[in-house]
Design a protein around this motif. Structure first.
Motif, PDB file in Angstrom:
ATOM      1  N   GLU A 201     -63.895 -18.724 -18.811  1.00  9.25           N
ATOM      2  CA  GLU A 201     -64.253 -17.541 -19.143  1.00  9.25           C
ATOM      3  C   GLU A 201     -62.233 -16.943 -19.137  1.00  9.25           C
ATOM      4  O   GLU A 201     -62.243 -16.023 -18.813  1.00  9.25           O
ATOM      5  CB  GLU A 201     -64.694 -17.415 -18.475  1.00  9.25           C
TER       6      GLU A 201
ATOM      7  N   ILE B  60     -73.932 -18.909 -14.082  1.00  3.95           N
ATOM      8  CA  ILE B  60     -73.336 -17.589 -14.134  1.00  3.95           C
ATOM      9  C   ILE B  60     -74.220 -17.145 -13.971  1.00  3.95           C
ATOM     10  O   ILE B  60     -75.788 -17.378 -14.803  1.00  3.95           O
ATOM     11  CB  ILE B  60     -73.138 -17.546 -15.737  1.00  3.95           C
ATOM     12  N   VAL B  62     -75.808 -12.800 -14.626  1.00  4.46           N
ATOM     13  CA  VAL B  62     -75.450 -11.398 -15.385  1.00  4.46           C
ATOM     14  C   VAL B  62     -76.046  -9.885 -15.300  1.00  4.46           C
ATOM     15  O   VAL B  62     -77.541 -10.676 -15.019  1.00  4.46           O
ATOM     16  CB  VAL B  62     -75.210 -11.913 -17.384  1.00  4.46           C
ATOM     17  N   SER B 176     -71.903 -16.768 -10.346  1.00  4.14           N
ATOM     18  CA  SER B 176     -70.135 -16.011 -10.482  1.00  4.14           C
ATOM     19  C   SER B 176     -71.183 -14.741 -11.154  1.00  4.14           C
ATOM     20  O   SER B 176     -72.601 -15.228 -11.653  1.00  4.14           O
ATOM     21  CB  SER B 176     -69.887 -16.374 -11.433  1.00  4.14           C
ATOM     22  N   THR B 177     -71.395 -13.889 -10.127  1.00  2.00           N
ATOM     23  CA  THR B 177     -72.275 -12.958 -10.599  1.00  2.00           C
ATOM     24  C   THR B 177     -71.197 -11.744 -11.233  1.00  2.00           C
ATOM     25  O   THR B 177     -69.866 -11.147 -10.884  1.00  2.00           O
ATOM     26  CB  THR B 177     -72.700 -12.167  -9.244  1.00  2.00           C
ATOM     27  N   TYR B 178     -72.041 -11.546 -12.373  1.00  7.24           N
ATOM     28  CA  TYR B 178     -71.053 -10.413 -13.813  1.00  7.24           C
ATOM     29  C   TYR B 178     -71.598  -9.222 -13.809  1.00  7.24           C
ATOM     30  O   TYR B 178     -73.148  -9.739 -13.926  1.00  7.24           O
ATOM     31  CB  TYR B 178     -71.051 -11.309 -15.585  1.00  7.24           C
ATOM     32  N   ILE B 198     -67.572  -7.683  -6.768  1.00  4.95           N
ATOM     33  CA  ILE B 198     -67.258  -8.659  -7.876  1.00  4.95           C
ATOM     34  C   ILE B 198     -65.696  -7.333  -8.627  1.00  4.95           C
ATOM     35  O   ILE B 198     -65.445  -6.798  -8.558  1.00  4.95           O
ATOM     36  CB  ILE B 198     -68.855  -7.831  -9.521  1.00  4.95           C
ATOM     37  N   GLN B 202     -65.165  -9.957 -14.044  1.00  9.05           N
ATOM     38  CA  GLN B 202     -66.147 -10.142 -13.967  1.00  9.05           C
ATOM     39  C   GLN B 202     -67.293  -9.033 -14.236  1.00  9.05           C
ATOM     40  O   GLN B 202     -68.012  -9.106 -14.283  1.00  9.05           O
ATOM     41  CB  GLN B 202     -66.762 -10.737 -13.101  1.00  9.05           C
ATOM     42  N   ILE B 244     -67.295 -14.806 -21.475  1.00  3.91           N
ATOM     43  CA  ILE B 244     -67.632 -15.558 -20.717  1.00  3.91           C
ATOM     44  C   ILE B 244     -67.373 -17.230 -21.486  1.00  3.91           C
ATOM     45  O   ILE B 244     -67.171 -18.104 -20.914  1.00  3.91           O
ATOM     46  CB  ILE B 244     -68.905 -15.819 -20.095  1.00  3.91           C
TER      47      ILE B 244
END
Lengths: 333, 333
Positions: A201, B60, B62, B176-178, B198, B202, B244
């Protein structure tokens, strides 16, 4: 609880940083103005007590890849991947035996008059019409064994030891290290994470069209034979804005293709750092700039002098060039 | 040194995670199967001793934005931004007084027969022909004061309290928050980092053409009035691969526009989690699915049942809906 944990981390981080400096975090960089300018910049921007302090979320460093993190001579290494793929595909394409540039390329000759159009066709032939997962596997297989024609070293060992040290040093000081390359993003993602410690990423590159399709009940991301985005020259700041959304603090490149990226980075307010790697060592690597098609460096060098960017002179600033040399030394010691 | 530090962090992390669970990290989620399925999944994938453990670099998650993280009724909030910009621009465009759909829109009417073409023109008129920096400022000015026509709350307070808790909970467990939204990426970047925690890099969304230009010696990234990438439906997995480069582990959405993203995410090997927010609460929010143009939910709901995705029923699963309600409660207590 959190603030205690954070304080603990901070102290631990500073101790680690202190130790790293005491033991020289950049041993392959010659003592001198270039090394000094890097260390001074990183120190002042990561020190909370400094007036030049930059919060960690803003500490973004962007690196070109070809000619900046790994070598690019005699031609971009991605082209060797394409040629090797062509050979693997040749049995299914008997017509290539008499079709140019395929016939020459399969015979190991890179025609001098290879056009941009030929190159694009070559890339599309070897990089598209498969899923992203298949492509990644192909590149990984290639990267595990493919060797450079001159040094006979793995391409993935043709990375610059001073830059590997710099990447680690920057990350230890809270910088996020991004690749911003004209090369293909998914080509790089197949090997760069393990070679540079840079996750998928944080890799930005040129992209072909992708398409989501469910085939026989299996969701796939397919690679279509069409260029979607050319991450070179003015495309580099654009790629940075698309993916990161922030103006970087530090930028590293080696050619006119990196000029816009370094110009964009250093035009921001507050402390900024731009560096050009100048290929000056014909003996240990290659010496080239304005007369080379690959890694062409002319207007960016002029701008570097005008704007006061740092120039890393490979011959004088780098004690070791390649990772494989450093590994070889370690083995001898 | 590093491994000691890491071990310390791990222990501290587990203690924090333990405390968070003991105090209920998701207080706005009703006890029940939905909440249980989230907690079980996150616990097993972040526990190094579990057979379902997933390394942090792969964790990850999303999230769609409109209708998943914040409300989207009566129309997408970005449209209110466009309308407010139109009003600010109107004095310089006297011709809009007699030109449709501008005349209606400036009078506060959203024409029922507004076409896709009208919408695109409206977005291009209000979102392009300026630099990225100017655009960010405009959105930030708007977000600081613009209020929802029904609730009279700031749009940025019309975010879902249960999802805010979930974002924090996931990050505390190494995810990880996208955001992966059909909305404009640079529109979201202007306010989402402070609202959701965020960061810009991201946030993945639809994009218009960008161009790097040096104007009067000042480097700029200019916004051209042309759609470059539509990050909706099959575009969501594509946007994820572009930015990503990894298949996510968890995906959250609320409409058919999110179906491909959740399908792509849950089709990966190993543990995967898909969740649809179902708008079922006409009293506290809005109730809609297959008959709504905004947030249209039909085939994705069928697929959710077929594939065993989790469904968050807003009426039953969420004790509090909006952030502003939670803040109001806190103020009263």
């Amino acid at each position: 609880m959190y603030s205690k944990l954070k304080a603990g981390l901070l102290v631990a981080g500073l101790v680690v940083a202190g130790l790293a400096q005491a033991t020289d975090a950049l041993p392959s960089w010659n003592e001198g103005d270039t090394k000094k300018s890097i260390i001074e910049f990183v120190t002042k921007t990561s020190d909370a007590a400094s007036s030049s302090y930059i919060p960690e979320s803003e500490r973004i460093a962007v690196f070109d890849n070809d000619g900046t993190l790994w070598a690019e001579k005699p031609v971009y290494f991605q082209l060797y991947f394409a040629l090797d793929q062509l050979k693997l595909m040749a049995p299914e394409h008997p017509e290539w035996k008499t079709k140019q540039p395929y016939a020459d390329l399969l015979a190991g000759k890179i025609p001098k008059d290879l056009t941009e159009k030929d190159l694009v066709e070559l890339v599309m032939t070897t990089h598209a019409n498969m899923s992203s997962a298949e492509f990644r596997n192909k590149v990984q297989d290639w990267a595990a064994t493919a060797k450079h024609p001159k040094t006979n070293q793995l391409f993935t060992d043709m990375v610059y030891q001073p830059m590997l040290e710099l990447l680690t040093y920057l990350r230890e000081h809270g910088y996020s290290t991004y690749i911003v390359s004209g090369g293909g993003v998914d080509f790089m993602r197949a090997w760069a994470p393990s070679v540079y410690g840079i996750p998928d990423e944080q890799i930005i590159g040129s992209r072909i069209e992708l398409e989501y399709k469910v085939i026989d009940g299996k969701p796939q991301i397919l690679r279509a034979p069409k260029l979607f985005f050319n991450n070179d020259k003015g495309g580099k700041p654009v790629g940075i804005q698309q993916v990161i959304g922030k103006q970087p603090i530090m930028a590293f490149g080696n050619s006119d293709g990196d000029q816009a990226m370094i110009q964009w980075t250093t035009s921001g307010t507050g402390p900024r750092f731009g560096l050009l790697v100048h290929h000056t060592d014909a003996k240990r690597e290659w010496a080239y700039d304005k007369d080379s098609k690959v890694g062409h460096l002319d207007s960016a060098l002029t701008m570097a002098h005008e704007q006061g960017w740092t120039i890393a002179d490979m011959k004088n600033d780098w004690l070791t060039i390649f990772k494989w040399e450093a590994t070889g030394q370690a083995a001898k010691e």
